[in-house]
Write an enzyme that holds these catalytic residues in place. Structure first.
Site, PDB file in Angstrom:
ATOM      1  N   LYS A  70      -9.620 -53.451   5.716  1.00  0.00           N
ATOM      2  CA  LYS A  70      -8.973 -53.941   4.486  1.00  0.00           C
ATOM      3  C   LYS A  70      -8.733 -52.738   3.577  1.00  0.00           C
ATOM      4  CE  LYS A  70      -7.666 -56.259   0.890  1.00  0.00           C
ATOM      5  NZ  LYS A  70      -6.297 -56.847   0.875  1.00  0.00           N
ATOM      6  N   CYS A 108       0.923 -52.505  -2.113  1.00  0.00           N
ATOM      7  CA  CYS A 108       0.251 -53.746  -2.496  1.00  0.00           C
ATOM      8  C   CYS A 108       1.030 -54.375  -3.649  1.00  0.00           C
ATOM      9  CB  CYS A 108      -1.193 -53.504  -2.933  1.00  0.00           C
ATOM     10  SG  CYS A 108      -1.959 -55.037  -3.545  1.00  0.00           S
TER      11      CYS A 108
HETATM   12  O1  LIG Z   1      -3.389 -58.876  -2.317  1.00  0.00           O
HETATM   13  C1  LIG Z   1      -3.786 -58.015  -1.480  1.00  0.00           C
HETATM   14  O2  LIG Z   1      -4.969 -57.614  -1.370  1.00  0.00           O
HETATM   15  C2  LIG Z   1      -2.706 -57.460  -0.593  1.00  0.00           C
HETATM   16  N1  LIG Z   1      -1.822 -58.365  -0.092  1.00  0.00           N
HETATM   17  C3  LIG Z   1      -0.727 -57.974   0.638  1.00  0.00           C
HETATM   18  O3  LIG Z   1       0.076 -58.805   1.098  1.00  0.00           O
HETATM   19  N2  LIG Z   1      -0.530 -56.645   0.885  1.00  0.00           N
HETATM   20  C4  LIG Z   1      -1.381 -55.704   0.420  1.00  0.00           C
HETATM   21  O4  LIG Z   1      -1.161 -54.490   0.670  1.00  0.00           O
HETATM   22  C5  LIG Z   1      -2.532 -56.124  -0.348  1.00  0.00           C
HETATM   23 CL1  LIG Z   1      -3.646 -54.921  -0.906  1.00  0.00          CL
END
Ligand SMILES: O=C(O)c1[nH]c(=O)[nH]c(=O)c1Cl
Length: 310
Positions: free
Chosen positions: A44, A129
């Site tokens: 993650k 993100c």
């Molecule tokens: O809300 C998120 O954690 C998230 N959600 C996404 O769809 N892509 C990302 O790079 C991230 Cl970091």
């Protein structure tokens, strides 16, 4: 049929692995991926400090994909560096560490620590993100992306990759490829992250489906496949000496085949993995293998990047 891939000094028995963010926040999830038919594992996206992420509901499955606004919930970078220290690289499954600092400085601090450990894992720097309120996607700011990459290559001497947002205009493919081309140690680009700031509506309740940002979240799954394929093909064309990691809308062997035909070296699976579980890797690999057999292809190289135009 040989599904193996050798790239960036790594070797993978399968071209399929998880998209960062799915089934990879905690060590037990990562271990489960490592024990599955996935060809590699990615963590993650991590920040300097642990984060709880956005208020729930923040994920919803949809008829043809998903919407998420998780908000970067993670255990903090030390947790993932610790995992990377203990990881068994000998089992032949590469480990990637996704990095998404809340600021350029955070990202540089994390990469500096990673450089000091000199482990076999590779960083995927998340430029895309879409879900931290007030935090723009770096990947849509070409100057900020170049400035960050300038700083990264000064403190991280080894090969790394970036996770890109989807682009929707050839001029933007050109501009971002021009930025990325300037960094010889940029070994791979992962296309695409979710399509940011979509809005899904519950007609009966007259409410958005998710709470953060009044319902705005990243779209994933089958909805984004055509956009993902375009980004894979356009960056593979513009960066012929780098690898493209395909991500977006893969639920079957045929869709994994499409990504590789468009130029992807390997393929990440997000929404489908979230909904189906790690069995998806075995199923999709078997479907890909059967499709290759029906077409007379014995290796991925036989068709990678060979998409034609009618
Ligand atoms: O809300 C998120 O954690 C998230 N959600 C996404 O769809 N892509 C990302 O790079 C991230 Cl970091």
């Amino acid at each position: 049929i040989d599904l193996s891939v050798s790239w960036l000094g790594l070797s993978m028995a399968s071209p399929l692995f998880n998209a960062s963010g799915v089934m990879c926040r905690h060590a037990d999830e990562l271990d489960r991926l490592a024990a599955s038919c996935a060809g590699a594992v990615i963590t993650k996206s991590c920040t300097l400090e642990p984060r709880a992420g956005n208020p729930e509901p923040r994920y919803a499955a949809l008829p043809f994909g998903s919407i998420n606004s998780m908000g970067l919930p993670n255990e903090g970078f030390r947790y993932y560096l610790d995992y990377a220290r203990r990881y068994d690289y000998g089992r032949g499954k590469p480990l990637f560490v996704s990095v998404s600092g809340m600021s350029a400085d955070e990202t540089l601090t994390i990469l500096g620590e990673l450089a000091r450990l000199d482990l076999p894992c590779l960083p995927e720097v998340n430029l895309s993100c879409p879900n931290v309120p007030g935090k723009p996607q770096t990947g849509y700011d070409f100057a900020a992306s170049a400035a960050l990459l300038d700083a990264i290559v000064r403190i991280y001497p080894k090969t790394f990759g970036v996770k890109l947002p989807p682009y929707f205009d050839p001029v933007h493919f050109d501009m971002m490829a021009d930025v990325l081309r300037a960094y010889p140690t940029l070994g791979f680009v992962t296309c695409i992250n979710s399509i940011g700031n979509a809005l899904v509506v519950d007609v009966e309740r007259e409410l958005a489906l998710i709470r953060p940002k009044d319902g705005l979240g990243g779209l994933g799954g089958s909805y984004v496949l055509p956009t993902a394929l375009a980004n894979v093909r356009e960056f593979a064309r513009r960066l012929p000496d780098r690898h493209v990691v395909g991500c977006g809308g893969v639920t079957s062997g045929a869709e994994a085949f499409m990504h590789i035909l468009c130029g992807a070296t390997v393929v990440q699976i997000g929404t489908c993995l979230y909904e189906e579980g790690p069995g998806a890797f075995e199923r999709i690999a078997a479907e890909l293998s059967a499709l290759m057999r029906s077409k007379g292809y014995r290796t991925l190289d036989a068709f990678r990047g060979r998409l034609g135009t009618p």
